[in-house]
Enzyme design. Structure first.
Site, mmCIF file in Angstrom:
data_model
loop_
_atom_site.group_PDB
_atom_site.id
_atom_site.type_symbol
_atom_site.label_atom_id
_atom_site.label_comp_id
_atom_site.label_asym_id
_atom_site.label_seq_id
_atom_site.Cartn_x
_atom_site.Cartn_y
_atom_site.Cartn_z
ATOM 1 N N LEU A 6 0.846 -1.188 0.000
ATOM 2 C CA LEU A 6 0.000 0.000 0.000
ATOM 3 C C LEU A 6 0.886 1.244 0.000
ATOM 4 O O LEU A 6 1.590 1.508 0.972
ATOM 5 C CB LEU A 6 -0.916 -0.014 1.219
ATOM 6 N N GLY A 83 -9.665 4.583 2.405
ATOM 7 C CA GLY A 83 -9.386 3.537 3.373
ATOM 8 C C GLY A 83 -8.588 2.388 2.812
ATOM 9 O O GLY A 83 -8.398 2.234 1.606
ATOM 10 N N ASN A 160 -2.171 -4.313 16.302
ATOM 11 C CA ASN A 160 -2.229 -4.701 14.893
ATOM 12 C C ASN A 160 -1.171 -3.915 14.125
ATOM 13 O O ASN A 160 -1.204 -2.688 14.079
ATOM 14 C CB ASN A 160 -3.620 -4.406 14.342
ATOM 15 N N HIS A 308 29.334 26.902 6.164
ATOM 16 C CA HIS A 308 30.261 26.987 7.274
ATOM 17 C C HIS A 308 29.637 27.501 8.570
ATOM 18 O O HIS A 308 28.712 28.300 8.576
ATOM 19 C CB HIS A 308 31.465 27.850 6.899
#
Length: 393
Positions: A6, A83, A160, A308
């Protein structure tokens, strides 16, 4: 096994870094974030990689092509951000048989993903101290009995981790109802699989969800720490390279430089003279680090200049930025509380005692600029010479 990666998320929590670079293509050590996901899939035995892409499709295609490490690559376009089930549904026409799903913005340890592939149907989980902010697995032994989203009373401490091996039947179960958030959730698909199959919980030894700038730092700390020393570039005889340091062919390290690994200096980068670079730091291609600069635990993307007499610590600098001489970055609060950063318009804790700044592509600071811990400079932002910056610009 076909593996769906994904990689279509907009990466809004990672802005401004993702305004011009898709989140899956942000650099983690020597390759994009999504390439680490692809690597563990290939090593676990993936027969095909199916990237689900969105607005970032061209960048992903350009990097992975039609074949990655000998494994064929296919692309599926997710038209809307609706989703994770919607994302996997975009890949459905390419799937045939059991399949795995991995998040392209997560880092996983390879041995655990190999175990996940072997034990399917399976769900990856990670033990966490506070599971109440995650989806939490309920289990009987090593069998998953359900997932509870952000429970006040978690049934286990197994979060999960968003990596799955689904049976072939799950392809027909991707048409789930819209959730209260207006999305199609992969956890609703998981619930159907759990009801119909014995699903194994596979604990990950290591896992990182890379969604916010400080997690990009953590990702580089992880992957830079796995490098092996390799000095192929042009390094001055009196430069001092300590520990795990990689200097790619075409990079230059000038006299008087001290580098303490893990540090990666990519092709075309120039460091020194008398600069001090310490881990975990990644200097992208064509980066210029000037005389007497100190860099610590920082990601510097390609084409950026840190000239620098500057100090930058615990920060992420975008592409083609320029820090004026004498720019100083604060990375520690006086009260020792975790540094806070703006994410989607809200100030949130990074959870890190030390964190510096986030700089968007093309931003420039005037000489002797001082930047407070937790400041974000947006894409193309400017500061005035001698300015002290305490708020996002």
């Amino acid at each position: 096994m076909q593996t769906v990666i994904l990689a279509a998320g907009e990466g809004t929590r990672m802005r401004p870094l993702t305004e011009t670079t898709p989140k899956p293509m942000l650099p983690v050590a020597d390759r994009p974030l999504a390439a680490h996901t692809a690597d563990v899939a290939v090593e676990a035995g993936a027969s095909e990689l199916v990237f689900v892409v969105g607005y970032e499709a061209d960048a992903v295609r350009a990097y992975f092509g039609d074949e990655y490490r000998g494994v064929p690559v296919t692309y599926a376009v997710q038209e809307t951000q609706a989703g994770t089930a919607d994302a996997v549904r975009a890949a459905r026409p390419h799937l045939d048989g059991d399949f795995a799903v991995l998040n392209g913005d997560n880092l996983y340890d390879g041995d655990s993903i190999a175990a996940l592939f072997d034990d399917g149907p399976a769900i990856a989980a990670r033990r966490v101290d506070d599971p109440s902010s995650y989806g939490v697995l309920s289990t009987e032994g090593d069998r998953v009995t359900g997932i509870v989203e952000k429970p006040a009373d978690p049934p286990t401490d197994l979060a999960n981790a968003g990596a799955y091996v689904f049976p072939d039947a799950a392809r027909e179960w991707l048409d789930v109802p819209e959730s209260e958030r207006g999305e199609y959730e992969i956890t609703d698909v998981v619930a159907r699989v759990v009801d119909a199959f014995d699903v194994t919980a596979v604990e990950l030894d290591r896992w990182l969800d890379v969604g916010r700038p400080w997690e990009l730092l953590a990702a580089n700390e992880w992957k830079l720490g796995e490098m092996e020393r390799d000095v192929a570039g042009d390094v001055a005889a009196d430069a001092d390279l300590r520990g795990t340091v990689v200097v790619q062919q075409g990079a230059t390290v000038e006299p008087g430089v001290v580098v303490e690994g893990p540090v990666l200096i990519r092709s075309g980068a120039e460091v020194g003279p008398n600069a001090y670079v310490r881990g975990a730091t990644m200097l992208g291609e064509d980066v210029h680090v000037g005389q007497s600069v100190e860099l610590k635990n920082t990601v510097v993307r390609e084409g950026t200049n840190v000239p620098h007499l500057s100090y930058v610590g615990d920060s992420v600098l975008g592409r083609e930025a320029n820090l004026g001489a004498g720019t100083t970055v604060a990375n520690l609060r006086h009260d020792d509380e975790p540094v806070r950063l703006t994410v989607k318009g809200e100030r949130v804790s990074t959870g890190r005692r030390k964190f510096g700044i986030v700089v968007g592509d093309g931003a420039k600071t005037g000489i002797d600029t001082t930047l407070n811990a937790g400041v974000t400079l947006s894409t193309g932002a400017r500061t005035r010479p001698g300015e002290t910056v305490t708020r996002d610009r």
